[in-house]
Structures are given as structure tokens and as C-alpha cells.
Design a protein around this motif. Structure first.
Motif, PDB file in Angstrom:
ATOM      1  N   MET A  84       0.810  -1.225   0.000  1.00  0.00           N
ATOM      2  CA  MET A  84       0.000   0.000   0.000  1.00  0.00           C
ATOM      3  C   MET A  84       0.842   1.274   0.000  1.00  0.00           C
ATOM      4  O   MET A  84       0.304   2.367  -0.177  1.00  0.00           O
ATOM      5  CB  MET A  84      -0.939   0.001   1.212  1.00  0.00           C
ATOM      6  CG  MET A  84      -1.993  -1.097   1.162  1.00  0.00           C
ATOM      7  SD  MET A  84      -3.198  -0.996   2.519  1.00  0.00           S
ATOM      8  CE  MET A  84      -2.207  -1.627   3.872  1.00  0.00           C
ATOM      9  N   GLN A  85       2.151   1.149   0.217  1.00  0.00           N
ATOM     10  CA  GLN A  85       2.996   2.332   0.279  1.00  0.00           C
ATOM     11  C   GLN A  85       3.213   2.921  -1.118  1.00  0.00           C
ATOM     12  O   GLN A  85       3.252   2.206  -2.118  1.00  0.00           O
ATOM     13  CB  GLN A  85       4.344   2.000   0.923  1.00  0.00           C
ATOM     14  CG  GLN A  85       5.210   1.029   0.151  1.00  0.00           C
ATOM     15  CD  GLN A  85       4.830  -0.427   0.342  1.00  0.00           C
ATOM     16  OE1 GLN A  85       3.926  -0.755   1.103  1.00  0.00           O
ATOM     17  NE2 GLN A  85       5.526  -1.311  -0.356  1.00  0.00           N
ATOM     18  N   THR A  86       3.328   4.250  -1.171  1.00  0.00           N
ATOM     19  CA  THR A  86       3.652   4.939  -2.414  1.00  0.00           C
ATOM     20  C   THR A  86       5.167   5.080  -2.511  1.00  0.00           C
ATOM     21  O   THR A  86       5.812   5.543  -1.561  1.00  0.00           O
ATOM     22  CB  THR A  86       2.996   6.326  -2.466  1.00  0.00           C
ATOM     23  OG1 THR A  86       1.580   6.171  -2.367  1.00  0.00           O
ATOM     24  CG2 THR A  86       3.341   7.043  -3.763  1.00  0.00           C
ATOM     25  N   VAL A  87       5.715   4.674  -3.637  1.00  0.00           N
ATOM     26  CA  VAL A  87       7.161   4.716  -3.834  1.00  0.00           C
ATOM     27  C   VAL A  87       7.467   5.667  -4.984  1.00  0.00           C
ATOM     28  O   VAL A  87       7.041   5.449  -6.120  1.00  0.00           O
ATOM     29  CB  VAL A  87       7.721   3.313  -4.144  1.00  0.00           C
ATOM     30  CG1 VAL A  87       9.243   3.377  -4.320  1.00  0.00           C
ATOM     31  CG2 VAL A  87       7.346   2.334  -3.035  1.00  0.00           C
ATOM     32  N   ARG A  88       8.195   6.729  -4.664  1.00  0.00           N
ATOM     33  CA  ARG A  88       8.611   7.708  -5.679  1.00  0.00           C
ATOM     34  C   ARG A  88      10.123   7.596  -5.841  1.00  0.00           C
ATOM     35  O   ARG A  88      10.863   7.674  -4.866  1.00  0.00           O
ATOM     36  CB  ARG A  88       8.225   9.123  -5.253  1.00  0.00           C
ATOM     37  CG  ARG A  88       6.725   9.368  -5.228  1.00  0.00           C
ATOM     38  CD  ARG A  88       6.403  10.772  -4.725  1.00  0.00           C
ATOM     39  NE  ARG A  88       4.997  11.106  -4.925  1.00  0.00           N
ATOM     40  CZ  ARG A  88       4.029  10.776  -4.079  1.00  0.00           C
ATOM     41  NH1 ARG A  88       4.321  10.119  -2.956  1.00  0.00           N
ATOM     42  NH2 ARG A  88       2.776  11.104  -4.327  1.00  0.00           N
ATOM     43  N   THR A  89      10.559   7.436  -7.081  1.00  0.00           N
ATOM     44  CA  THR A  89      11.983   7.314  -7.375  1.00  0.00           C
ATOM     45  C   THR A  89      12.356   8.320  -8.442  1.00  0.00           C
ATOM     46  O   THR A  89      11.676   8.436  -9.465  1.00  0.00           O
ATOM     47  CB  THR A  89      12.316   5.900  -7.860  1.00  0.00           C
ATOM     48  OG1 THR A  89      11.935   4.949  -6.855  1.00  0.00           O
ATOM     49  CG2 THR A  89      13.813   5.759  -8.126  1.00  0.00           C
ATOM     50  N   THR A  90      13.432   9.059  -8.190  1.00  0.00           N
ATOM     51  CA  THR A  90      13.920  10.014  -9.178  1.00  0.00           C
ATOM     52  C   THR A  90      15.408   9.788  -9.379  1.00  0.00           C
ATOM     53  O   THR A  90      16.172   9.618  -8.424  1.00  0.00           O
ATOM     54  CB  THR A  90      13.651  11.467  -8.748  1.00  0.00           C
ATOM     55  OG1 THR A  90      14.163  12.356  -9.754  1.00  0.00           O
ATOM     56  CG2 THR A  90      14.288  11.805  -7.409  1.00  0.00           C
ATOM     57  N   THR A  91      15.824   9.738 -10.634  1.00  0.00           N
ATOM     58  CA  THR A  91      17.231   9.621 -11.001  1.00  0.00           C
ATOM     59  C   THR A  91      17.415  10.133 -12.415  1.00  0.00           C
ATOM     60  O   THR A  91      16.528   9.955 -13.277  1.00  0.00           O
ATOM     61  CB  THR A  91      17.722   8.156 -10.879  1.00  0.00           C
ATOM     62  OG1 THR A  91      19.116   8.098 -11.153  1.00  0.00           O
ATOM     63  CG2 THR A  91      16.975   7.242 -11.822  1.00  0.00           C
ATOM     64  N   ASP A  92      18.525  10.818 -12.646  1.00  0.00           N
ATOM     65  CA  ASP A  92      18.829  11.354 -13.978  1.00  0.00           C
ATOM     66  C   ASP A  92      17.676  12.176 -14.542  1.00  0.00           C
ATOM     67  O   ASP A  92      17.340  12.091 -15.736  1.00  0.00           O
ATOM     68  CB  ASP A  92      19.171  10.216 -14.940  1.00  0.00           C
ATOM     69  CG  ASP A  92      20.437   9.475 -14.532  1.00  0.00           C
ATOM     70  OD1 ASP A  92      21.312  10.107 -13.925  1.00  0.00           O
ATOM     71  OD2 ASP A  92      20.534   8.269 -14.809  1.00  0.00           O
ATOM     72  N   CYS A  93      17.053  12.969 -13.700  1.00  0.00           N
ATOM     73  CA  CYS A  93      15.969  13.870 -14.091  1.00  0.00           C
ATOM     74  C   CYS A  93      14.693  13.152 -14.523  1.00  0.00           C
ATOM     75  O   CYS A  93      13.785  13.765 -15.093  1.00  0.00           O
ATOM     76  CB  CYS A  93      16.416  14.827 -15.200  1.00  0.00           C
ATOM     77  SG  CYS A  93      17.684  15.995 -14.654  1.00  0.00           S
ATOM     78  N   GLY A  94      14.617  11.850 -14.266  1.00  0.00           N
ATOM     79  CA  GLY A  94      13.398  11.110 -14.544  1.00  0.00           C
ATOM     80  C   GLY A  94      12.745  10.666 -13.256  1.00  0.00           C
ATOM     81  O   GLY A  94      13.357  10.683 -12.187  1.00  0.00           O
ATOM     82  N   GLU A  95      11.474  10.278 -13.344  1.00  0.00           N
ATOM     83  CA  GLU A  95      10.748   9.892 -12.135  1.00  0.00           C
ATOM     84  C   GLU A  95       9.821   8.727 -12.433  1.00  0.00           C
ATOM     85  O   GLU A  95       9.220   8.637 -13.503  1.00  0.00           O
ATOM     86  CB  GLU A  95       9.931  11.061 -11.593  1.00  0.00           C
ATOM     87  CG  GLU A  95       9.153  10.707 -10.329  1.00  0.00           C
ATOM     88  CD  GLU A  95       8.228  11.838  -9.859  1.00  0.00           C
ATOM     89  OE1 GLU A  95       8.040  11.959  -8.641  1.00  0.00           O
ATOM     90  OE2 GLU A  95       7.711  12.575 -10.733  1.00  0.00           O
ATOM     91  N   THR A  96       9.716   7.814 -11.457  1.00  0.00           N
ATOM     92  CA  THR A  96       8.697   6.777 -11.483  1.00  0.00           C
ATOM     93  C   THR A  96       7.920   6.835 -10.178  1.00  0.00           C
ATOM     94  O   THR A  96       8.496   7.076  -9.117  1.00  0.00           O
ATOM     95  CB  THR A  96       9.308   5.373 -11.651  1.00  0.00           C
ATOM     96  OG1 THR A  96      10.200   5.109 -10.552  1.00  0.00           O
ATOM     97  CG2 THR A  96      10.072   5.263 -12.962  1.00  0.00           C
ATOM     98  N   VAL A  97       6.619   6.642 -10.264  1.00  0.00           N
ATOM     99  CA  VAL A  97       5.749   6.621  -9.084  1.00  0.00           C
ATOM    100  C   VAL A  97       4.927   5.349  -9.156  1.00  0.00           C
ATOM    101  O   VAL A  97       4.319   5.048 -10.189  1.00  0.00           O
ATOM    102  CB  VAL A  97       4.820   7.858  -9.034  1.00  0.00           C
ATOM    103  CG1 VAL A  97       3.942   7.807  -7.783  1.00  0.00           C
ATOM    104  CG2 VAL A  97       5.636   9.148  -9.065  1.00  0.00           C
TER     105      VAL A  97
END
Length: 440
Positions: free
Chosen positions: A297-310
Motif C-alpha cells: 500500500m505504500q507509495t514509492v517515488r523514485t527520481t534519477t537522472d531527471c526522470g521519475e517513477t511513481v
């Protein structure tokens, strides 16, 4: 003044107890033999008799050397000079994985105001790096982790590498205080916005002259914004920072969840490398942030090299996943394959080992280990430095082939003697992680 100190101490004690309960409840590791060295002075005590310049070292009995190091500091709202307390629980988790663990104390806010605490953690890192050879630590693989005010210290150390103004002159100097990866639990960042981010049901009065944040910086925080900005991890964010993971409960009563939102948005804007795990319903304790009932249920936000995944539920807050993140940040590899082949003749054989990095992060510097099932004995090797003690074999990269990018491979070979059966070793490990064996 006594009332102000008492208020902060009560908050700090609550934070410390909650964190300690969360660690012990979240994981029950197997028993293992560990060398423990306590109360190492990384700098002279200030003031005399205080414990803020001490550290404990937990050295594993297994794994490769030199060892990666994990530095831990327990949060207390900056009211304790014994932040190394509770490190044994962290060592119980990470020593069996081959990590050395250092519990580090820094001065309390009653003993010295900011930036003393940052000067202290950097002094401890410098001491550990200067003495790495003595304790068989890898000076190029230092990780740091902490909760609450310890999470703040983690973020400050991770994001302010190379900031001369925060180095200080405590203890050992002339050595790098940089770390290679950080992991923080529910850390404060921008003190000035904490009251506005409190839960609708309430929270601490962070603007109070008696608040932990005001006592840390030595002034009511709204009256000294320049000083507060210097104590804000976001001030030091840039695209060259090491990877940082941080976790925060959405129902945090003591440190608002929005503090981590601010930090993540800042790192994303600077094209940095961050993973933010937001846990619904969790308050200010590790047992809730890591509660299996919240998995998926947790929201995971990842950012690297100016990109993002949620995404939702893609990274459960487990010690195994934390270890994988730290290994990736330390460029040790997170998964691998090994292909092994031999060519035999009378009483001897040649062996070939190909290791493939099947993870998503690069490997910089590798060691492959295995145990012979028989009486095989290495006599020569190429493209690796190979040593053998009894049936245990250790193969280290030869320098020119130390880097293995994601999806890439390196190979090495050896000659050995053997009589009787010459079975394939049951298991190969790359930087202390078990590899999948595939056909050669």
C-alpha cells in the motif's frame, strides 16, 4: 529554562523509545559471532565526561574483507549524547550480511548547538575512514542510516559531502567525510514549515522556543531563518549527491510527513538520486513504517537522472530491501549469475568463471568466493588474484576488470590440482551475495 529543557527531553525520550521498539520488533535475526568494540573515542569529550564523541564497532565474523560499513545513529530529538545506543539491533541484522556496523554518538543540543552535531558525525566518519585498515573496513563503501533526528543527521551527512563550512575541526582532519549512500527514517528537513504541515489532529509546536528544533539551532526558529536554512538538508542538494532512500509515515504526529515530500521534490528538481517511500497510516516509529500489514500500500517515488517513477506497493519496507538498496548504492551488486566450466587432464584442471551483473546498478570492485567440495587446490590464476585457505577460495578483480555494469560480465580463470572427484562448488558469492549458477 528548566521547563524548556524538560519539554525537549520528554519528546526526545519518547522518540528514542519508539525507535528502539520498532527496530527490535521488526526483525529477529539468527545468532552469530561478532567482535564488538565499545566506547571508542573518535574525538576528545566535549564537555568533559560527556559521551557525544564515542562510537561502537560491530565487526562480522563472516563475509569478505575489507568490509562495507554501515553507520547508525538513533534519534532523540537531539536531546541525547548516546545516539549509539540500540546499534546492537542494527548489527544483528547487517553483520550476518557481511557489513561492519558503527554506532555513533554526537553531542546533544544541551551540550552544543548546531552545527556541532554535523561536525561530530563528519568527525566520526573521518576517524572511521582513517582507521579503515585497522578494522578491515572498505573506505570506499561507507553507508549511513538513522531515524528521526538520526535521519536528519543521515541526510545532512549524505547531502553535504564536500561542504567545507560543515566539516568543523573536531577530531581527525584531512580525511574525507563523504558517504556513498544514505537511508533515513522520518526525518525533519525544513523546520520553518513543520507547524503548517502538522496533522489536522495536532502535533508539536515546532515554533516554540522550547521545541527540539529551536533548542538545536539555539534560537526560536522563526526568529533566525538564516541559521535554520543551514540546518536544512535541502540546502545542500545537488545532482552529484549519493543515492538516498527515505521513509515517512503519513500519520506521523512528531515530524510531519510533508517534511520528506519537500526533500524529495528538491532532489527531483536538482536531478538527484532518491527513493521516497510514503507509508499510509504509520506514525513516528519504525515498527509502524515497516509493518507488514502495510505492504503493498505504500507509495514509492523514485527520481534519477531527471526522470521519475511513481508506483504503489513496489518496494516493501523490509530489512532485505534496505540491504539491497545499500548494496546498490555501494556498487556491490544486488543480483548475479555465475557460469563455471572446467577442462581436466591427469591430476589437474583449468577452470573458467564468468560473473554477470544481473542487477540494475553497477559493480565497482568485486570479490568472488566459493568452497571446494573436494581436495582441489589452486596453483595459478589469471584476470583475478586468487587465494585459498583450506577449501575456501577468494578471487578478487585484477584492477583492469573491476567494473561490471548492469547486464555486463567479467571472466577469470585458474589452474588447480585435484584427485578423485572434481565436483562443481555448490555456491558462488559475488561481494557476499549468492549468485545463480547458469550453464557455461
Amino acid at each position: 529554562m528548566q521547563a524548556r529543557i524538560r519539554t525537549a527531553m520528554i519528546v526526545g525520550m519518547a522518540m528514542t523509545m519508539l525507535a528502539a521498539v520498532g527496530v527490535s520488533a521488526a526483525f529477529s535475526p539468527p545468532a552469530h559471532a561478532t567482535q564488538v568494540i565499545t566506547d571508542i573515542a573518535y574525538a576528545p569529550p566535549q564537555p568533559a565526561g560527556s559521551r557525544g564523541h564515542l562510537l561502537d564497532l560491530y565487526l562480522p565474523s563472516t563475509g569478505i574483507t575489507p568490509r562495507p560499513l554501515l553507520i547508525w545513529h538513533t534519534g532523540s530529538a537531539w536531546t541525547s549524547d548516546d545516539g549509539k545506543a540500540g546499534t546492537d539491533a542494527i548489527a544483528d541484522i547487517f553483520n550476518p550480511l557481511g557489513f561492519a556496523v558503527a554506532g555513533v554518538s554526537v553531542r546533544s543540543s544541551a551540550q552544543a548547538i548546531f552545527p556541532a552535531q554535523v561536525h561530530d558525525i563528519k568527525a566520526a566518519i573521518r576517524w572511521l575512514r582513517a582507521n579503515a585498515a585497522t578494522y578491515q573496513l572498505d573506505p570506499n563503501r561507507f553507508a549511513i542510516m538513522g531515524d528521526s533526528s538520526g535521519g536528519w543527521l543521515t541526510e545532512m551527512a549524505t547531502l553535504s559531502g564536500g561542504v567545507t563550512a560543515l566539516e568543523g575541526a573536531v577530531g581527525t582532519t584531512g580525511v574525507s567525510s563523504a558517504v556513498q549512500v544514505g537511508l533515513a527514517f522520518y526525518s525533519p528537513t525544513d523546520f520553518l514549515q513543520m507547524n503548517a504541515q502538522n496533522l489536522p489532529t495536532g502535533g508539536l509546536d515546532h515554533d516554540s522556543p522550547a521545541s527540539p528544533e529551536s533548542l538545536l539551532v539555539g534560537c526560536p526558529i522563526q526568529t533566525c531563518p538564516a541559521t535554520v536554512a543551514q540546518a536544512n538538508p535541502m540546502t545542500y542538494v545537488d545532482s552529484n549527491d549519493p543515492p538516498l532512500m527515505f521513509l515517512h509515515g503519513q500519520a506521523d504526529f512528531l515530524v510531519p510527513h510533508g517534511q520528506s515530500v519537500l526533500l524529495y521534490n528538491r532532489i527531483k528538481a536538482q536531478c538527484g538520486d532518491a527513493t521516497f517511500v510514503s507509508v499510509p497510516g504509520a506514525d513516528h516509529m519504525m515498527s509502524q513504517v515497516m509493518d507488514p500489514a502495510q505492504y503493498g500500500m505504500q507509495t514509492v517515488r523514485t527520481t534519477t537522472d531527471c526522470g521519475e517513477t511513481v508506483s504503489t506497493g513496489t518496494l516493501n519496507p523490509t530489512w532485505a530491501n534496505f540491504a539491497t538498496f545499500l548494496r546498490g548504492g555501494l556498487k556491490m551488486g544486488t543480483s548475479c549469475e555465475v557460469a563455471y566450466s572446467t577442462g581436466a587432464w591427469n591430476g589437474a584442471f583449468n577452470g573458467s568463471v564468468t560473473i554477470k551483473n544481473t542487477g540494475t546498478t553497477p559493480i565497482s570492485g568485486w570479490t568472488v568466493t566459493w568452497t571446494w567440495p573436494g581436495n582441489q587446490q589452486i596453483t595459478n590464476a589469471w584476470n583475478a588474484t586468487v587465494t585459498q585457505t583450506g577449501a575456501q577460495v577468494t578471487a578478487r578483480d585484477a584492477g583492469h576488470n573491476s567494473y561490471i555494469g548492469p547486464g555486463s560480465s567479467q571472466s577469470f580463470g585458474f589452474s588447480a590440482t585435484a584427485t578423485g572427484t572434481n565436483d562443481i562448488p555448490a555456491q558462488f558469492k559475488l561481494n557476499n551475495i549468492v549468485c545463480t549458477r547458469v550453464p557455461a
